[in-house]
Design a protein around this motif. Structure first.
Motif, mmCIF file in Angstrom:
data_model
loop_
_atom_site.group_PDB
_atom_site.id
_atom_site.type_symbol
_atom_site.label_atom_id
_atom_site.label_comp_id
_atom_site.label_asym_id
_atom_site.label_seq_id
_atom_site.Cartn_x
_atom_site.Cartn_y
_atom_site.Cartn_z
ATOM 1 N N ASN A 1 5.929 1.876 0.565
ATOM 2 C CA ASN A 1 5.911 1.232 -0.763
ATOM 3 C C ASN A 1 4.565 1.704 -1.421
ATOM 4 O O ASN A 1 4.763 2.123 -2.737
ATOM 5 C CB ASN A 1 5.948 -0.232 -0.817
ATOM 6 C CG ASN A 1 6.271 -0.819 -2.018
ATOM 7 O OD1 ASN A 1 6.793 -0.236 -2.903
ATOM 8 N ND2 ASN A 1 5.829 -2.079 -2.480
ATOM 9 N N ASP A 2 3.562 1.599 -1.150
ATOM 10 C CA ASP A 2 2.331 2.127 -1.797
ATOM 11 C C ASP A 2 2.447 3.357 -2.176
ATOM 12 O O ASP A 2 2.136 4.337 -3.394
ATOM 13 C CB ASP A 2 0.949 1.943 -0.926
ATOM 14 C CG ASP A 2 0.921 0.304 -0.632
ATOM 15 O OD1 ASP A 2 1.270 -0.455 -1.431
ATOM 16 O OD2 ASP A 2 0.076 0.035 0.239
ATOM 17 N N ALA A 3 2.906 4.563 -1.094
ATOM 18 C CA ALA A 3 3.061 5.844 -1.372
ATOM 19 C C ALA A 3 4.152 6.059 -2.429
ATOM 20 O O ALA A 3 3.955 6.735 -3.451
ATOM 21 C CB ALA A 3 3.561 6.700 -0.130
ATOM 22 N N SER A 4 5.147 5.332 -2.466
ATOM 23 C CA SER A 4 6.074 5.506 -3.500
ATOM 24 C C SER A 4 5.848 5.104 -4.995
ATOM 25 O O SER A 4 5.914 5.835 -5.816
ATOM 26 C CB SER A 4 7.451 4.715 -3.091
ATOM 27 O OG SER A 4 8.074 4.984 -1.981
ATOM 28 N N GLN A 5 4.829 3.973 -5.010
ATOM 29 C CA GLN A 5 4.418 3.710 -6.087
ATOM 30 C C GLN A 5 3.713 4.589 -6.715
ATOM 31 O O GLN A 5 3.380 4.933 -7.875
ATOM 32 C CB GLN A 5 3.738 2.093 -5.998
ATOM 33 C CG GLN A 5 4.494 0.985 -5.843
ATOM 34 C CD GLN A 5 5.183 0.785 -6.792
ATOM 35 O OE1 GLN A 5 5.163 1.004 -8.146
ATOM 36 N NE2 GLN A 5 6.379 -0.221 -6.511
ATOM 37 N N SER A 6 2.462 5.222 -5.723
ATOM 38 C CA SER A 6 1.629 6.231 -6.104
ATOM 39 C C SER A 6 2.546 7.611 -6.655
ATOM 40 O O SER A 6 2.107 8.010 -7.638
ATOM 41 C CB SER A 6 0.601 6.721 -5.145
ATOM 42 O OG SER A 6 -0.007 7.789 -5.427
ATOM 43 N N GLY A 7 3.440 7.832 -5.977
ATOM 44 C CA GLY A 7 4.504 9.194 -6.484
ATOM 45 C C GLY A 7 4.948 8.638 -7.776
ATOM 46 O O GLY A 7 4.926 9.710 -8.653
ATOM 47 N N LEU A 8 5.348 7.650 -7.809
ATOM 48 C CA LEU A 8 6.072 7.360 -9.264
ATOM 49 C C LEU A 8 5.144 7.396 -10.339
ATOM 50 O O LEU A 8 5.568 7.928 -11.513
ATOM 51 C CB LEU A 8 6.628 5.812 -8.992
ATOM 52 C CG LEU A 8 7.424 5.342 -10.397
ATOM 53 C CD1 LEU A 8 8.633 6.354 -10.607
ATOM 54 C CD2 LEU A 8 7.790 3.927 -10.105
ATOM 55 N N ALA A 9 3.788 6.971 -10.081
ATOM 56 C CA ALA A 9 2.910 7.051 -11.254
ATOM 57 C C ALA A 9 2.550 8.563 -11.491
ATOM 58 O O ALA A 9 2.557 8.824 -12.706
ATOM 59 C CB ALA A 9 1.436 6.381 -10.873
#
Length: 581
Positions: free
Chosen positions: A355-363
């Motif tokens: 989830n953290d990696a996805s949030q970072s990737g989305l940003a």
């Protein structure tokens, strides 16, 4: 197919084959050997005849050279020697001094294929004559003579039957004196007449020898097959269980006679053995019936006691087994629950990390989208600037065209002024100088205008290329912007899915905690049941083991008695099929 025949038929086939095969091989070899030898002899006769004819021609040519006769006389004598004198109708009668076969004769050609010696076609041109197969055999005869001599074989119609053809062989050689191609030929069948007589004699000999041999073979096979047939009949009766078969009386002193005597001894021994076995079977049957009856009574009593104990033991053992099995399954379930709990914890941790990696990737994708849109706007701006620059260059090109036109007109005016100054003479010299300077300035202006136009042309070409590159870059930038937008949308979907997965894992984790609590309570109850069942099962098993040992012993005795009784009945049935009286 050969295996299904009788011994008599096999002996006849093998013997007749051994009789006929060597005779056929010897007869065929003799026929082909004599045919080959006769062909060789015939070829030698043709060759010797041609060589003798060449010697006669050489002797006649010596007389021509000595002047004792003319060449025409010498050649006529040669024709008479080779064939015979010419008759009134122009045909020569064949009177060979050399035997060339029934249909053999000499002839000669010149090197152009004209018949210089022939019994009927003398003077004709045979160069293009063909045989039955279309072969130009006259040309081959002449060619082989020119190459030192040789044989030519061709197909020609038979004198006795013009509708049929036969092989004809010709030997030819070249006469060095007159240039004649002397040839001697005949049909091959003239050579093979003797071989055909050999074939008839061999065939008659084989036929007579075959008839005598077959008669001897039939007598010999009958002397072997009849005793063997008699022995076979007695053996078949014995195989069918008829031990009353009478003894064989065969007078042969060979292996067949010995076989008959051995058969008689075997039949007598079998009658004696079967009588002894029949008496023993009766005694064994009586004893086995008594033993079987006692075993059945003892076994029935023991089985009644054993069945009651078995029911108690099976129930206790079943309860113990079920308790033990339940205990093992619950223990296994406990282990799996612990494993599921650990896996849930790992999945929770990994899901949070994802989830953290996805949030970072989305940003990062959002930032990349902003930068891509800025680059796209900048590309649009550069494209507009390049379009405006291209328009300005075209305007300059138009202005330079006007300047070039003015320069050409100025140059023309200067030329006219020079002409007028020249007409004015002395008064126009100063004006002529001015006109010349104006003309030079006009030429320099025209050259400068040409250089500027060439430079502007290069700038326009490069501007066009830059404009095309910018347009291509604009297309790529648009595609990149769309790809970034799609990727951002995919990341948003991934983030939503991970949130749902984390929520489901938390719910599973709560249920696993409840299952772990209930598992411990069930495990304790099953352990108590298993301990009580094992104690009851151990006591029952001790009683059951003693009863089973006794039942096994009785069953073994009963089974042995039954098997002995069955074996006696079976043997009695088989012996009843045999006739010994």
């Amino acid at each position: 197919m050969f295996n299904n025949k009788t011994i008599r038929a096999k002996l006849l086939i093998v013997s007749i084959t051994l009789l006929l095969l060597p005779s056929l091989v010897i007869g065929t070899s003799a026929y082909f050997s004599s045919k080959k030898n006769l062909d060789t002899t015939g070829e030698k006769t043709l060759k010797n005849g041609v060589e003798m004819a060449l010697q006669i021609i050489d002797a006649l040519n010596q007389k021509v050279e000595d002047g004792s006769m003319t060449i025409e006389e010498a050649q006529e004598q040669a024709r008479v020697y080779l064939i015979g004198p010419k008759k009134a109708d122009g045909i020569r009668e064949i009177k060979n001094t050399i035997d060339l076969g029934e249909h053999g004769y000499f002839n000669a050609f010149n090197e152009q294929g004209i018949d210089v010696v022939h019994y009927s076609d003398e003077g004709d041109n045979s160069w293009d004559v063909k045989d039955a197969n279309g072969k130009l055999f006259v040309q081959e005869v002449i060619k082989k003579a020119q190459n030192g001599g040789g044989f030519t074989i061709y197909e020609w119609k038979l004198p006795s039957n013009p509708d049929k053809t036969g092989e004809k062989i010709v030997y030819s050689a070249l006469d060095p004196n007159w240039g004649w191609v002397v040839a001697a030929g005949t049909y091959k069948m003239d050579f093979n007449a003797g071989a055909n007589q050999v074939l008839v004699i061999v065939a008659a000999t084989i036929a007579i020898a075959t008839i005598i041999g077959i008669a001897v073979i039939i007598w010999f096979t009958n002397s072997l097959s009849k005793p063997l047939h008699l022995v076979t009949q007695h053996v078949n009766r014995l195989a069918d269980g008829d031990l009353t078969v009478e003894p064989l009386h065969i007078k042969n002193k060979d292996e067949i006679g010995a076989l008959a005597n051995d058969f008689n001894v075997m039949a007598a021994n079998m009658r004696e053995i079967i009588s002894t076995v029949e008496h023993s079977i009766q005694q064994v049957g009586d004893s086995s019936q008594n033993l079987s009856a006692i075993s059945e009574e003892t076994s029935a009593s023991s089985q009644e006691i054993g069945s009651a104990i078995d029911e108690i033991a099976s129930g206790t053992a079943k309860q113990a087994e079920d308790a033990e099995l339940s205990n093992k399954k619950v223990a296994h379930l406990s282990t799996q629950i612990e494993m599921v709990k650990e896996l849930n914890e790992k999945m929770t941790t990994q899901s949070q990390a994802a989830n953290d990696a996805s949030q970072s990737g989305l940003a990062q994708m959002t930032s990349l989208q902003i930068k891509s849109e800025e680059a796209n706007e900048l590309s649009h701006t550069v494209l507009e600037v390049m379009n405006r620059l291209s328009a300005r260059v075209k305007e300059i090109e138009s202005i330079m065209s006007v300047i070039h036109t003015i320069s050409d007109q100025t140059n023309l005016l200067a030329l006219n002024a020079s002409i007028e100054a020249a007409r004015a003479g002395e008064h126009g010299k100063g004006f002529a100088v001015v006109a010349e300077e104006v003309r030079k300035l006009a030429e320099q202006s025209s050259e400068a205008t040409g250089d500027v136009r060439q430079t502007l042309t290069g700038i326009m070409n490069e501007s066009e290329q830059a404009l095309q590159a910018i347009e291509q870059s604009q297309l790529l930038s648009d595609e990149q912007t769309k790809a970034v937008s799609d990727t951002k949308y995919s990341f948003e979907l991934i983030v939503d899915s991970i949130h749902e997965i984390i929520s489901s894992i938390n719910e599973v984790n709560q249920e696993v905690q409840v299952m772990a609590t209930h598992k411990n309570e069930v495990l304790t109850s099953i352990e108590h049941i298993a301990a009580i069942s094992q104690q009851s099962s151990a006591s029952t098993e001790e009683i059951t083991a003693s009863m089973e040992e006794q039942l096994r012993a009785i069953a073994t005795i009963a089974e042995a008695a039954e098997q002995l009784n069955e074996a006696g009945d079976e043997l009695k049935q088989k012996i009843s099929k045999l006739k010994i009286h």
